[in-house]
Design a protein around this motif. Structure first.
Motif, PDB file in Angstrom:
ATOM      1  N   ARG A  89       0.834  -1.205   0.000  1.00 53.18           N
ATOM      2  CA  ARG A  89       0.000   0.000   0.000  1.00 53.18           C
ATOM      3  C   ARG A  89       0.869   1.257   0.000  1.00 53.18           C
ATOM      4  O   ARG A  89       0.619   2.199  -0.778  1.00 53.18           O
ATOM      5  CB  ARG A  89      -0.926  -0.007   1.215  1.00 53.18           C
ATOM      6  CG  ARG A  89      -1.876   1.188   1.277  1.00 53.18           C
ATOM      7  CD  ARG A  89      -2.923   1.000   2.357  1.00 53.18           C
ATOM      8  NE  ARG A  89      -2.367   0.992   3.696  1.00 53.18           N
ATOM      9  CZ  ARG A  89      -2.356  -0.064   4.498  1.00 53.18           C
ATOM     10  NH1 ARG A  89      -2.840  -1.221   4.082  1.00 53.18           N
ATOM     11  NH2 ARG A  89      -1.848   0.008   5.714  1.00 53.18           N
ATOM     12  N   ASN A  90       1.899   1.280   0.816  1.00 55.25           N
ATOM     13  CA  ASN A  90       2.797   2.441   0.862  1.00 55.25           C
ATOM     14  C   ASN A  90       3.555   2.613  -0.449  1.00 55.25           C
ATOM     15  O   ASN A  90       3.795   3.742  -0.897  1.00 55.25           O
ATOM     16  CB  ASN A  90       3.782   2.289   2.026  1.00 55.25           C
ATOM     17  CG  ASN A  90       3.106   2.421   3.380  1.00 55.25           C
ATOM     18  OD1 ASN A  90       2.039   3.041   3.493  1.00 55.25           O
ATOM     19  ND2 ASN A  90       3.693   1.839   4.404  1.00 55.25           N
ATOM     20  N   TYR A  91       3.922   1.498  -1.066  1.00 54.72           N
ATOM     21  CA  TYR A  91       4.621   1.539  -2.355  1.00 54.72           C
ATOM     22  C   TYR A  91       3.742   2.207  -3.420  1.00 54.72           C
ATOM     23  O   TYR A  91       4.213   3.054  -4.188  1.00 54.72           O
ATOM     24  CB  TYR A  91       4.987   0.108  -2.749  1.00 54.72           C
ATOM     25  CG  TYR A  91       5.485  -0.082  -4.160  1.00 54.72           C
ATOM     26  CD1 TYR A  91       6.784   0.269  -4.518  1.00 54.72           C
ATOM     27  CD2 TYR A  91       4.660  -0.642  -5.138  1.00 54.72           C
ATOM     28  CE1 TYR A  91       7.249   0.062  -5.813  1.00 54.72           C
ATOM     29  CE2 TYR A  91       5.120  -0.859  -6.429  1.00 54.72           C
ATOM     30  CZ  TYR A  91       6.406  -0.498  -6.768  1.00 54.72           C
ATOM     31  OH  TYR A  91       6.865  -0.695  -8.046  1.00 54.72           O
ATOM     32  N   ILE A  92       2.467   1.824  -3.465  1.00 56.01           N
ATOM     33  CA  ILE A  92       1.547   2.417  -4.449  1.00 56.01           C
ATOM     34  C   ILE A  92       1.341   3.899  -4.156  1.00 56.01           C
ATOM     35  O   ILE A  92       1.369   4.749  -5.066  1.00 56.01           O
ATOM     36  CB  ILE A  92       0.195   1.676  -4.436  1.00 56.01           C
ATOM     37  CG1 ILE A  92       0.388   0.196  -4.780  1.00 56.01           C
ATOM     38  CG2 ILE A  92      -0.778   2.321  -5.426  1.00 56.01           C
ATOM     39  CD1 ILE A  92      -0.849  -0.661  -4.543  1.00 56.01           C
ATOM     40  N   ARG A  93       1.142   4.238  -2.896  1.00 56.60           N
ATOM     41  CA  ARG A  93       0.926   5.650  -2.526  1.00 56.60           C
ATOM     42  C   ARG A  93       2.162   6.485  -2.812  1.00 56.60           C
ATOM     43  O   ARG A  93       2.044   7.621  -3.302  1.00 56.60           O
ATOM     44  CB  ARG A  93       0.546   5.728  -1.046  1.00 56.60           C
ATOM     45  CG  ARG A  93      -0.832   5.182  -0.739  1.00 56.60           C
ATOM     46  CD  ARG A  93      -1.147   5.245   0.746  1.00 56.60           C
ATOM     47  NE  ARG A  93      -2.487   4.742   1.020  1.00 56.60           N
ATOM     48  CZ  ARG A  93      -3.010   4.627   2.234  1.00 56.60           C
ATOM     49  NH1 ARG A  93      -2.285   4.955   3.302  1.00 56.60           N
ATOM     50  NH2 ARG A  93      -4.231   4.165   2.399  1.00 56.60           N
ATOM     51  N   ASP A  94       3.334   5.960  -2.510  1.00 58.36           N
ATOM     52  CA  ASP A  94       4.569   6.708  -2.785  1.00 58.36           C
ATOM     53  C   ASP A  94       4.732   6.933  -4.283  1.00 58.36           C
ATOM     54  O   ASP A  94       5.174   8.009  -4.719  1.00 58.36           O
ATOM     55  CB  ASP A  94       5.779   5.942  -2.245  1.00 58.36           C
ATOM     56  CG  ASP A  94       5.848   5.962  -0.721  1.00 58.36           C
ATOM     57  OD1 ASP A  94       5.141   6.780  -0.101  1.00 58.36           O
ATOM     58  OD2 ASP A  94       6.598   5.142  -0.162  1.00 58.36           O
ATOM     59  N   THR A  95       4.379   5.932  -5.086  1.00 55.62           N
ATOM     60  CA  THR A  95       4.465   6.080  -6.536  1.00 55.62           C
ATOM     61  C   THR A  95       3.556   7.198  -7.013  1.00 55.62           C
ATOM     62  O   THR A  95       3.950   8.030  -7.840  1.00 55.62           O
ATOM     63  CB  THR A  95       4.084   4.761  -7.240  1.00 55.62           C
ATOM     64  OG1 THR A  95       4.973   3.718  -6.803  1.00 55.62           O
ATOM     65  CG2 THR A  95       4.186   4.893  -8.750  1.00 55.62           C
ATOM     66  N   ALA A  96       2.340   7.245  -6.492  1.00 56.26           N
ATOM     67  CA  ALA A  96       1.391   8.298  -6.885  1.00 56.26           C
ATOM     68  C   ALA A  96       1.878   9.672  -6.438  1.00 56.26           C
ATOM     69  O   ALA A  96       1.830  10.649  -7.198  1.00 56.26           O
ATOM     70  CB  ALA A  96       0.018   8.003  -6.282  1.00 56.26           C
ATOM     71  N   ARG A  97       2.373   9.749  -5.231  1.00 59.42           N
ATOM     72  CA  ARG A  97       2.810  11.036  -4.682  1.00 59.42           C
ATOM     73  C   ARG A  97       4.063  11.543  -5.386  1.00 59.42           C
ATOM     74  O   ARG A  97       4.146  12.716  -5.786  1.00 59.42           O
ATOM     75  CB  ARG A  97       3.072  10.879  -3.188  1.00 59.42           C
ATOM     76  CG  ARG A  97       3.383  12.181  -2.463  1.00 59.42           C
ATOM     77  CD  ARG A  97       3.564  11.926  -0.973  1.00 59.42           C
ATOM     78  NE  ARG A  97       2.395  11.281  -0.391  1.00 59.42           N
ATOM     79  CZ  ARG A  97       2.389  10.029   0.086  1.00 59.42           C
ATOM     80  NH1 ARG A  97       3.499   9.289   0.042  1.00 59.42           N
ATOM     81  NH2 ARG A  97       1.289   9.523   0.600  1.00 59.42           N
ATOM     82  N   ASN A  98       5.027  10.674  -5.586  1.00 61.93           N
ATOM     83  CA  ASN A  98       6.307  11.094  -6.159  1.00 61.93           C
ATOM     84  C   ASN A  98       6.220  11.465  -7.627  1.00 61.93           C
ATOM     85  O   ASN A  98       7.105  12.147  -8.154  1.00 61.93           O
ATOM     86  CB  ASN A  98       7.351   9.988  -5.970  1.00 61.93           C
ATOM     87  CG  ASN A  98       7.663   9.724  -4.504  1.00 61.93           C
ATOM     88  OD1 ASN A  98       7.412  10.564  -3.644  1.00 61.93           O
ATOM     89  ND2 ASN A  98       8.189   8.541  -4.213  1.00 61.93           N
TER      90      ASN A  98
END
Length: 497
Positions: A89-98
């Motif tokens: 979940r954090n990996y997907i969110r970080d991808t979206a944010r970055n």
């Protein structure tokens, strides 16, 4: 972040439905390869992550390695190949944010209907946002809403449930207040969810029993790959990621091919591995020897053999039987045995939902996916300007999702070059229908009427093969004589050369 509630006055170029693993990947490709396109993502829930935000049951994890479940463009740098749900979940969110994708997401927008107009070459999408109706128009629709219902899981009813004094829960809707410490737990099911729950709950429960009607193939894989560590020592990080990724892809394709060509040999090997894990006195013939061939259903992966370890240590057990009825204190089996249970977890499967359950119409007529044929496993016959992301059953979902997202960009660029507004695959005469998924799993069989068909020849076949799809999707001709293009609705849509 806040989500606007007003209607979008302008027509979008692309509307992505779903902000999970597939939707965020689709947005990245759009930004990178079609930078001039205006797009938005509609997400029914209030968070990024899709499956990996929804599922919160104990031990939730991937059953695919993260070197291939992760994006091709965003290396997975954590040590564990089989990762837990929060890390994904954090990996997907970080991808979206970055990558600046987050600002394109409109949360709490549940898509309920989509109407295509050939006259306007446009989709009119209806969504619900905090109780209000929202209308959005878009030229192209990318469905990244997954393949199962978030609102409903497969939930069989059992006689005597009303008499049962304990608690019955479903993994998809895990109650955060559930305290199973020191209690007797029965997990009903034998799929990926069940084999994840059993060792995780066994860490705190008095005992966990996995109750299954029939066995599943279960294999042990390391949670960390030794060759991945070696690649990181020898190579720069990006090169190490790609070396690991391609080794895993090649290895999984080889193993799948061997399993399909020599099923009895592979079956013997998998069962022997389970016997080795559990000891010579354990009855693997009853509990870990399915009556179907490997990959007729998905093979379950247990990282570091955690399920087998819990069974060896007597913290968990497996019972293969059928439920007669619930009693006040547990479950009575058809064999006459009764299992005591303070908590019963029904890990009985998913409920498939095609196109996110959206009511689709084409020029005023209802469109039913179950009557359509799948084009390259991505588009549906007679459904214009719409792509459906559907991953692999024998490999990581994201491998196919990445190819699909890249194809959308290829198609959009081609349409721009040719000055056309409509792209729709038309079914050819003589193409015989075949099942979309060659899978005997219950969740697939229950949804056979809802799933589209595949065809007897290309480009209507659904390959469960990444390299084959790569050649077809990434390098195959866009104008292949099956995909038809036009500027507006005409009596006879012709294929461009």
């Amino acid at each position: 972040m806040p989500s606007p509630s007003n209607d979008t006055p302008d027509v979008l170029d692309v509307l992505v439905v779903g902000a999970g693993l597939s939707g965020i990947g689709a947005a990245w490709y759009l930004q990178r390869r079609c930078p001039g396109k205006r797009y938005a993502i509609l997400e029914a829930r209030d968070a990024i992550g899709g499956t990996w935000d929804l599922f919160r049951y104990p031990g939730v994890r991937s059953d695919s390695d993260m070197y291939t479940l992760g994006y091709a463009f965003q290396p997975w740098t954590a040590g564990k190949a089989i990762a837990d749900g929060p890390s994904i979940r954090n990996y997907i969110r970080d991808t979206a944010r970055n990558n600046g994708i987050e600002r394109h997401i409109r949360f709490r927008h549940k898509v309920v209907a989509a109407a295509w107009s050939s006259q306007d070459a446009c989709w009119t999408v209806q969504a619900e946002h905090d109780g209000a109706a929202v209308t959005i128009r878009t030229r192209f629709l990318t469905m990244c809403s997954g393949y199962y219902s978030y609102e409903e899981a497969y939930r069989p009813a059992f006689e005597g449930e009303d008499r049962y004094q304990g608690r019955i829960v479903q993994p998809q809707f895990w109650p955060q207040d559930l305290d199973y410490r020191g209690k007797q737990v029965v997990v009903v099911g034998s799929g990926a969810t069940a084999v994840t729950l059993v060792p995780a709950m066994a860490e705190q429960a008095a005992h966990v029993t996995m109750l299954q009607r029939s066995p599943t193939y279960v294999v042990t894989r390391p949670s960390e790959y030794g060759f991945a560590r070696r690649f990181r020592r020898w190579l720069p990080e990006p090169a190490a990621y790609w070396a690991t990724r391609w080794r895993v892809i090649a290895e999984s394709m080889l193993l799948y091919r061997v399993a399909r060509s020599k099923p009895e040999l592979v079956k013997q090997k998998i069962v022997a591995m389970a016997q080795h894990q559990l000891g010579k006195d354990f009855d693997v013939g009853t509990h870990f020897t399915p009556d179907y061939k490997p990959w007729d259903q998905r093979v379950c992966v247990v990282p570091d053999g955690d399920l087998f370890k819990a069974i060896r240590q007597k913290r968990a057990s497996v019972v293969t039987d059928h439920i007669e009825r619930f009693t006040e204190t547990g479950i009575l089996l058809k064999s006459g045995r009764e299992l005591a249970a303070d908590v019963v977890v029904l890990a009985t499967g998913l409920k498939l939902k095609v196109l996110g359950g959206v009511a689709v119409t084409v020029d005023g007529k209802p469109f039913r996916a179950g009557e359509a044929m799948s084009y390259k496993g991505m588009m549906l016959s007679d459904l214009p300007n719409c792509v459906m992301t559907f991953g692999y059953t024998n490999a990581s979902w994201t491998l196919k999702a990445d190819l699909t997202a890249a194809y959308v960009c290829r198609l959009l660029r081609y349409m721009d070059r040719k000055g056309v507004a409509i792209a729709v695959p038309r079914r050819q005469a003589g193409v015989e229908p075949e099942p979309f998924l060659d899978f005997t799993s219950g969740y697939v069989q229950r949804a056979k009427s809802e799933l589209p068909q595949q065809g007897s020849r290309r480009p209507w076949q659904v390959y469960q093969n990444y390299l084959q799809d790569m050649l077809t999707i990434r390098y195959g001709r866009i104008a292949d004589g099956v995909m038809h293009f036009s500027a507006v609705k005409t009596e006879q849509e012709g294929a461009l050369p």
